[in-house]
Design a protein around this motif. Structure first.
Motif, PDB file in Angstrom:
ATOM      1  N   UNK A   1       0.848  -1.183   0.000  1.00  0.00           N
ATOM      2  CA  UNK A   1       0.000   0.000   0.000  1.00  0.00           C
ATOM      3  C   UNK A   1       0.886   1.236   0.000  1.00  0.00           C
ATOM      4  N   UNK A   2       0.493   2.243  -0.776  1.00  0.00           N
ATOM      5  CA  UNK A   2       1.199   3.536  -0.785  1.00  0.00           C
ATOM      6  C   UNK A   2       0.260   4.590  -0.220  1.00  0.00           C
ATOM      7  N   UNK A   3       0.598   5.134   0.946  1.00  0.00           N
ATOM      8  CA  UNK A   3      -0.185   6.218   1.522  1.00  0.00           C
ATOM      9  C   UNK A   3       0.336   7.553   1.007  1.00  0.00           C
ATOM     10  N   UNK A   4      -0.592   8.474   0.739  1.00  0.00           N
ATOM     11  CA  UNK A   4      -0.249   9.803   0.214  1.00  0.00           C
ATOM     12  C   UNK A   4       0.717   9.681  -0.968  1.00  0.00           C
ATOM     13  N   UNK A   5       0.307   8.940  -2.007  1.00  0.00           N
ATOM     14  CA  UNK A   5       1.233   8.618  -3.091  1.00  0.00           C
ATOM     15  C   UNK A   5       1.457   9.774  -4.054  1.00  0.00           C
ATOM     16  N   UNK A   6       2.611   9.739  -4.694  1.00  0.00           N
ATOM     17  CA  UNK A   6       2.824  10.527  -5.903  1.00  0.00           C
ATOM     18  C   UNK A   6       2.173   9.749  -7.046  1.00  0.00           C
ATOM     19  N   UNK A   7       1.798  10.474  -8.101  1.00  0.00           N
ATOM     20  CA  UNK A   7       1.256   9.804  -9.271  1.00  0.00           C
ATOM     21  C   UNK A   7       2.116  10.136 -10.472  1.00  0.00           C
ATOM     22  N   UNK A   8       2.689   9.113 -11.079  1.00  0.00           N
ATOM     23  CA  UNK A   8       3.409   9.285 -12.331  1.00  0.00           C
ATOM     24  C   UNK A   8       2.431   9.037 -13.471  1.00  0.00           C
ATOM     25  N   UNK A   9       2.209  10.037 -14.290  1.00  0.00           N
ATOM     26  CA  UNK A   9       1.188   9.968 -15.330  1.00  0.00           C
ATOM     27  C   UNK A   9       1.638   9.001 -16.428  1.00  0.00           C
ATOM     28  N   UNK A  10       0.837   7.971 -16.729  1.00  0.00           N
ATOM     29  CA  UNK A  10       1.197   7.040 -17.810  1.00  0.00           C
ATOM     30  C   UNK A  10       1.269   7.747 -19.161  1.00  0.00           C
ATOM     31  N   UNK A  11       2.104   7.232 -20.037  1.00  0.00           N
ATOM     32  CA  UNK A  11       2.286   7.832 -21.361  1.00  0.00           C
ATOM     33  C   UNK A  11       0.953   7.910 -22.108  1.00  0.00           C
ATOM     34  N   UNK A  12       0.131   6.874 -21.982  1.00  0.00           N
ATOM     35  CA  UNK A  12      -1.146   6.869 -22.697  1.00  0.00           C
ATOM     36  C   UNK A  12      -2.031   8.038 -22.268  1.00  0.00           C
TER      37      UNK A  12
ATOM     38  N   UNK B   1      -0.422  -5.348 -16.887  1.00  0.00           N
ATOM     39  CA  UNK B   1      -1.226  -4.271 -17.445  1.00  0.00           C
ATOM     40  C   UNK B   1      -0.938  -2.919 -16.797  1.00  0.00           C
ATOM     41  N   UNK B   2      -0.132  -2.919 -15.743  1.00  0.00           N
ATOM     42  CA  UNK B   2       0.211  -1.699 -15.013  1.00  0.00           C
ATOM     43  C   UNK B   2      -1.028  -1.001 -14.458  1.00  0.00           C
ATOM     44  N   UNK B   3      -1.939  -1.786 -13.912  1.00  0.00           N
ATOM     45  CA  UNK B   3      -3.114  -1.230 -13.263  1.00  0.00           C
ATOM     46  C   UNK B   3      -3.030  -1.496 -11.767  1.00  0.00           C
ATOM     47  N   UNK B   4      -3.820  -0.775 -11.010  1.00  0.00           N
ATOM     48  CA  UNK B   4      -3.836  -0.901  -9.552  1.00  0.00           C
ATOM     49  C   UNK B   4      -5.180  -0.385  -9.057  1.00  0.00           C
ATOM     50  N   UNK B   5      -5.419  -0.501  -7.774  1.00  0.00           N
ATOM     51  CA  UNK B   5      -6.622   0.040  -7.149  1.00  0.00           C
ATOM     52  C   UNK B   5      -6.217   1.273  -6.356  1.00  0.00           C
ATOM     53  N   UNK B   6      -7.134   2.237  -6.237  1.00  0.00           N
ATOM     54  CA  UNK B   6      -6.745   3.460  -5.533  1.00  0.00           C
ATOM     55  C   UNK B   6      -7.955   4.289  -5.125  1.00  0.00           C
ATOM     56  N   UNK B   7      -7.698   5.224  -4.262  1.00  0.00           N
ATOM     57  CA  UNK B   7      -8.671   6.230  -3.848  1.00  0.00           C
ATOM     58  C   UNK B   7      -8.835   7.229  -4.995  1.00  0.00           C
ATOM     59  N   UNK B   8      -9.715   8.186  -4.836  1.00  0.00           N
ATOM     60  CA  UNK B   8      -9.895   9.213  -5.864  1.00  0.00           C
ATOM     61  C   UNK B   8     -10.463  10.481  -5.233  1.00  0.00           C
ATOM     62  N   UNK B   9     -10.103  11.651  -5.755  1.00  0.00           N
ATOM     63  CA  UNK B   9     -10.749  12.882  -5.283  1.00  0.00           C
ATOM     64  C   UNK B   9     -12.137  13.083  -5.913  1.00  0.00           C
ATOM     65  N   UNK B  10     -12.457  12.300  -6.944  1.00  0.00           N
ATOM     66  CA  UNK B  10     -13.727  12.475  -7.667  1.00  0.00           C
ATOM     67  C   UNK B  10     -14.794  11.560  -7.068  1.00  0.00           C
ATOM     68  N   UNK B  11     -15.184  11.847  -5.836  1.00  0.00           N
ATOM     69  CA  UNK B  11     -16.109  10.968  -5.112  1.00  0.00           C
ATOM     70  C   UNK B  11     -17.502  10.920  -5.744  1.00  0.00           C
TER      71      UNK B  11
ATOM     72  N   UNK C   1      -4.646  12.365  -8.304  1.00  0.00           N
ATOM     73  CA  UNK C   1      -5.572  11.461  -8.981  1.00  0.00           C
ATOM     74  C   UNK C   1      -5.704  10.113  -8.295  1.00  0.00           C
ATOM     75  N   UNK C   2      -4.706   9.738  -7.489  1.00  0.00           N
ATOM     76  CA  UNK C   2      -4.772   8.479  -6.756  1.00  0.00           C
ATOM     77  C   UNK C   2      -5.419   8.650  -5.388  1.00  0.00           C
ATOM     78  N   UNK C   3      -5.809   9.883  -5.062  1.00  0.00           N
ATOM     79  CA  UNK C   3      -6.387  10.126  -3.755  1.00  0.00           C
ATOM     80  C   UNK C   3      -5.349   9.951  -2.665  1.00  0.00           C
ATOM     81  N   UNK C   4      -5.724   9.277  -1.578  1.00  0.00           N
ATOM     82  CA  UNK C   4      -4.853   9.182  -0.406  1.00  0.00           C
ATOM     83  C   UNK C   4      -4.170   7.838  -0.244  1.00  0.00           C
TER      84      UNK C   4
END
Length: 435
Positions: free
Chosen positions: A248-259, A329-339, A317-320
């Protein structure tokens, strides 16, 4: 009594008392909690109705307030070993419906119908809800949209993953007008899927049902919690996969995927050069040197040659928290600010990753099951600091991304979801239904 958030069914107002009530409950397949046997189930059903303190008669029109609808949900997981058997029973039921000619359609267009309306289309709606077992045949074919129709329609909406607002609007009409043959085909397709997942999945595991946009945290064969999810768009699909959650990553940085840089970030920067600054996204070359947005030609794909990193914070974008598991596939689960997205019928908005409602509850369960010195208080405390902290689970937890569009539970409640990624071959079933 609402047991768990997620897919559930209603106990609606029913006629009469005693054995007649129970007969009505089982006749329409309403969910009754499984206790010690038929007598215990009967008692529970009667108590549920008695607690409403309503004397209900089918001749009444508007005597049941919508807040008196009792929501019931099975605590058995969708991937329960018994689910395939429940689907087989549902298939037998829907085969009989198809053989009897299926159900009629409901006229769409025009004003949405709700409780209190009088309209010829209400007769069509009543016929349709009676055919699928959501409304007692005893309710009759009046053109009045009364409280029985309201409760039955909410029940239908809940079974189909729609917002249970009791309004016959456009999305509800579309679901009502899916033929019985297509629904039967969905059940048959998902029986095969369910049997392929019939092995031991683990004492604790997480299941993501992509079409339902829902997550289950399962422990010792029971659902500990259900979470509404947001999954991938049709053109950026969430993959089907099996893996194990390890970090688990708390208060993560988000590296924007190339896509996403190519499809989203570049177009937004063309419209609004302040977009990066407003969202706390910084640009770096691959030597770690920070660049300004003015150094990039946004009319080309030059931006894809750099690393875009969003700092932790309310707009990240990953929330908290981010939940990691190995996958190609480089996918994961995460929080979001867009509740607000969690409140929609159709929750297919992501670029493939899965956003989790009430994510703190889920990560607390993940940590407590493998790392006992973590509790909800500690989770909240770490998030409040706003500082990045990575936590590896002492024991990894299986996670399954599945594609299930139809299933049933022990109470005979049958659920359907839209085949959002067109994997059910419903076109063939629809063609067959027209023949």
């Amino acid at each position: 009594m609402k047991l768990l958030s997620g897919s559930f069914d209603n106990v609606t107002g029913l006629a009469g008392r005693g054995s007649h009530v129970l007969k009505g409950l089982w006749a329409i397949g309403l969910a009754v909690p499984l206790l010690a046997g038929p007598a215990a189930s009967a008692q529970t059903a009667l108590q549920s109705l008695q607690q409403n303190r309503q004397k209900v008669e089918w001749a009444d029109n508007f005597d049941i307030a919508t807040e008196n609808i009792t929501e019931v949900n099975s605590s058995a997981p969708t991937l329960s070993p018994e689910t395939a058997n429940y689907i087989a029973v549902a298939i037998d039921r829907y085969q009989r419906i198809v053989q009897a000619g299926g159900w009629g359609t409901v006229t769409g267009g025009g004003k949405a119908l709700r409780i209190g309306a009088k309209d010829p289309r209400v007769v069509e709606l009543r016929r349709r809800l009676i055919a699928s077992g959501d409304l007692e045949q005893q309710a009759g074919l009046s053109n009045t949209f009364d409280s029985y129709v309201d409760s039955a329609l909410r029940r239908f909406q809940l079974r189909h993953g729609l917002i249970p607002d009791g309004v016959m609007g456009e999305s509800t009409v579309r679901a009502l007008n899916v033929s019985a043959q297509v629904r039967l085909s969905q059940l048959e397709t998902n029986l095969i899927r369910m049997r392929s997942m019939s092995g031991f999945l683990g004492d604790r595991y997480v299941m993501v049902n992509i079409p339902a946009a829902e997550i289950e945290a399962v422990e010792n064969g029971r659902v500990r919690s259900r979470h509404t999810a947001v999954v991938g768009k049709i053109d950026r699909q969430t993959p089907i996969l099996n893996s194990k959650i390890y970090e688990l990553n708390f208060n993560p940085y988000w590296t924007v995927p190339v896509s996403i840089i190519r499809k989203d970030l570049i177009p937004k920067m063309k419209e609004d050069p302040e977009y990066l600054a407003r969202n706390n996204i910084r640009i770096f070359d691959w030597h770690g040197n920070e660049l300004s947005w003015q150094q990039i030609d946004w009319n080309t794909d030059e931006a894809t040659q750099y690393r875009f990193t969003q700092d932790p914070g309310a707009e990240n974008s990953l929330g908290q928290v981010r939940i990691n598991f190995h996958n190609k596939h480089q996918v994961y689960m995460h929080d979001t600010p867009s509740k607000t997205l969690f409140g929609e019928d159709k929750r297919f908005h992501s670029s493939g990753c899965v956003r989790v409602q009430n994510v703190r509850e889920l990560v607390t369960w993940l940590l407590q099951s493998t790392t006992p010195d973590w509790d909800r208080g500690r989770v909240d405390s770490v998030i409040r600091t706003g500082e990045r902290e990575d936590v590896k689970l002492k024991s990894s937890i299986p996670v399954y991304f599945t594609y299930i569009t139809a299933w049933a539970n022990a109470d005979g409640v049958i659920h359907f979801r839209e085949d959002i990624y067109d994997r059910d071959d419903l076109y063939a079933a629809e063609t067959q239904a027209r023949l």
